[in-house]
Design a protein around this motif. Structure first.
Motif, PDB file in Angstrom:
ATOM      1  N   ASP A 249       0.838  -1.193   0.000  1.00 10.37           N
ATOM      2  CA  ASP A 249       0.000   0.000   0.000  1.00 10.37           C
ATOM      3  C   ASP A 249       0.876   1.248   0.000  1.00 10.37           C
ATOM      4  OD1 ASP A 249       1.067  -0.016   2.541  1.00 10.37           O
ATOM      5  OD2 ASP A 249      -0.835  -0.424   3.556  1.00 10.37           O
ATOM      6  N   GLU A 250       0.281   2.393   0.255  1.00 10.47           N
ATOM      7  CA  GLU A 250       1.019   3.658   0.230  1.00 10.47           C
ATOM      8  C   GLU A 250       2.171   3.655   1.232  1.00 10.47           C
ATOM      9  OE1 GLU A 250       0.228   8.451   1.007  1.00 10.47           O
ATOM     10  OE2 GLU A 250      -1.460   7.050   0.856  1.00 10.47           O
ATOM     11  N   ASN A 251       1.937   3.085   2.410  1.00 12.22           N
ATOM     12  CA  ASN A 251       2.989   3.043   3.431  1.00 12.22           C
ATOM     13  C   ASN A 251       4.156   2.158   2.995  1.00 12.22           C
ATOM     14  OD1 ASN A 251       1.511   4.727   5.058  1.00 12.22           O
ATOM     15  ND2 ASN A 251       0.741   3.111   6.394  1.00 12.22           N
ATOM     16  N   TYR A 253       5.192   1.688  -0.072  1.00 19.15           N
ATOM     17  CA  TYR A 253       5.985   2.396  -1.081  1.00 19.15           C
ATOM     18  C   TYR A 253       6.725   3.589  -0.488  1.00 19.15           C
ATOM     19  CZ  TYR A 253       4.132  -0.674  -4.629  1.00 19.15           C
ATOM     20  OH  TYR A 253       3.840  -1.790  -5.368  1.00 19.15           O
ATOM     21  N   THR A 254       6.191   4.174   0.577  1.00 20.10           N
ATOM     22  CA  THR A 254       6.943   5.213   1.291  1.00 20.10           C
ATOM     23  C   THR A 254       8.225   4.618   1.847  1.00 20.10           C
ATOM     24  OG1 THR A 254       4.959   6.452   1.886  1.00 20.10           O
ATOM     25  CG2 THR A 254       6.913   6.807   3.248  1.00 20.10           C
TER      26      THR A 254
END
Length: 406
Positions: A249-251, A253-254
């Motif tokens: 999720d976004e986390n 990829y961060t």
């Protein structure tokens, strides 16, 4: 994302480290045994050399990482514990047993790595005698000694740390690496150890590490020799208390973005510290048919002894670059290739459509005299690109490797 001014493997919450001299190296001023410890169990992942001849520690570490959990890593320099048969395997296992006992951990929660001379029996008694002191010296300040203790022909420590945020929680990631010669990843005589207080599953940590290694350590080459002992290990102990990352999720990829930045910086450090090197070479191949072709071409250039020696001599002998592209095994159109050199003093175009351009030799010399050189190659055949890092080939490379065991 913030770079910490004095960071390393102990920068994340819950990590301690130490480094001592136990007697594996003849010079008692050189540290040769390191330890990284997480105060709580951590998700863990590893990536290893593709050489068919592997160091004994790799087999033990892979076995211990089946459950994707670990809490400590013990590393020695001065001896690779490779080509040592069952004796080497039992000694690598013994290192984890002794460390586990000293730290009150299960043996399988301890990972092991070695670097140094191949084909010499490991002095396990020196390590056994050193582990009590090594454990006693574990501290937040021990990252510096740990980074020194994993060095072989390295001329400087390679370590750094970043802070970033996920779920409004501060996450810290730190790392230390070693590598100077026998560098041709997948991977080179390089070890890299990464720590973070991120909360992430072992499965996702493994995915992130594999993705990151592809565009960092696997694009470094010093001399074209793939080592027997390379590994990259990462521990994530979850003490930052962010929501656990269990999917891409976004986390995720961060985190991957930060991990990529960290690993690319370390990869560049390794390339720049190549044995006897005076210059870092960054080869950027752009507008290629596919990324894999671009990667093969860029590594062919940085691996060419003739290109490396030309860069050492600050000689704009660009024909050697075209030659390296031509034998890389990729179907290219040499009549579309553009070449330039770039450094801190400027950029100069030297070849257009595979043909020579008139250029100022004095300016080219000034550009190539700098300690970081970019070779810019435009294939004009697609939209994909790749970067590889290497170094020049100097007289000192032969001196260092001709006298390595002494």
């Amino acid at each position: 994302m913030n770079l910490l001014s004095n960071g390393g493997v102990t920068s994340p919450e819950g990590f301690l480290a130490s480094g001592i001299h136990c007697g594996l190296k003849k010079n008692n001023l050189k540290l040769d045994l390191a330890l990284i410890y997480s105060t709580v169990p951590a998700s863990s992942a590893g990536v290893y050399t593709k050489n068919k001849v592997k160091g004994a520690p790799i087999y033990i570490t892979k076995e211990h990482l089946i459950n994707k959990k670990a809490q400590a890593i013990i590393i020695n320099s001065g001896n690779a514990n490779t080509c040592t048969g069952d004796d080497g395997l039992s000694k690598a296992k013994r290192m984890t047993e002794l460390t586990g006992k000293a730290l009150k951990l299960k043996t399988t929660d301890v990972l092991v790595a070695s670097t140094g001379v191949i084909g010499v029996p490991l002095n396990i008694d020196a390590i056994k005698d050193g582990i009590p002191l090594l454990s006693e010296r574990l501290s937040k300040d021990g990252f510096d000694d740990a980074a020194k203790a994993i060095m072989t022909t390295d001329t400087y420590k390679k370590q750094l740390a970043f802070e970033f945020y996920i779920d409004n929680k501060k996450i810290t990631i730190g790392a230390m690496s070693k590598g100077s010669g026998m560098i041709e990843p997948n991977m080179g005589t390089m070890l890299s150890f990464i720590t973070t207080d991120l909360n992430i599953s072992g499965e996702m940590l493994n995915e992130a590490l594999k993705e990151s290694v592809k565009i960092s350590y696997n694009r470094v080459s010093v001399d074209g020799d793939t080592s027997t002992n390379d590994m990259v290990l990462v521990l994530a102990n979850g003490l930052a208390k962010n929501s656990k990352i269990t999917k891409k999720d976004e986390n995720y990829y961060t985190f991957l973005n930060v991990l990529n930045t960290l690993n690319i910086i370390l990869a560049r450090m390794i390339a720049k510290d190549g044995e006897g090197a005076t210059k870092l070479i960054e080869c950027i191949v752009s507008n290629c048919k596919c990324e894999k072709d671009a990667e093969i071409l860029s590594k062919s250039v940085i691996n060419s002894p003739l290109v490396k020696t030309a860069i050492f001599g600050s000689d704009a002998n660009w024909g050697r670059i075209l030659c390296a592209l031509g034998y890389a095994g990729v179907n290219i159109n040499p009549n579309k290739v553009d070449l330039s050199f770039e450094s801190s003093t400027g950029e100069i175009e030297i070849c257009k459509d595979g043909m020579p351009l008139p250029f100022d030799e004095v300016k080219a010399k000034e550009i190539l005299l700098q300690d970081e050189i970019k070779i810019l190659i435009n294939m004009n055949s697609g939209e994909c690109s790749s970067i590889a890092w290497g170094c020049d080939l100097s007289y000192d490379y032969v001196k260092i490797n001709g006298d390595y065991r002494s």
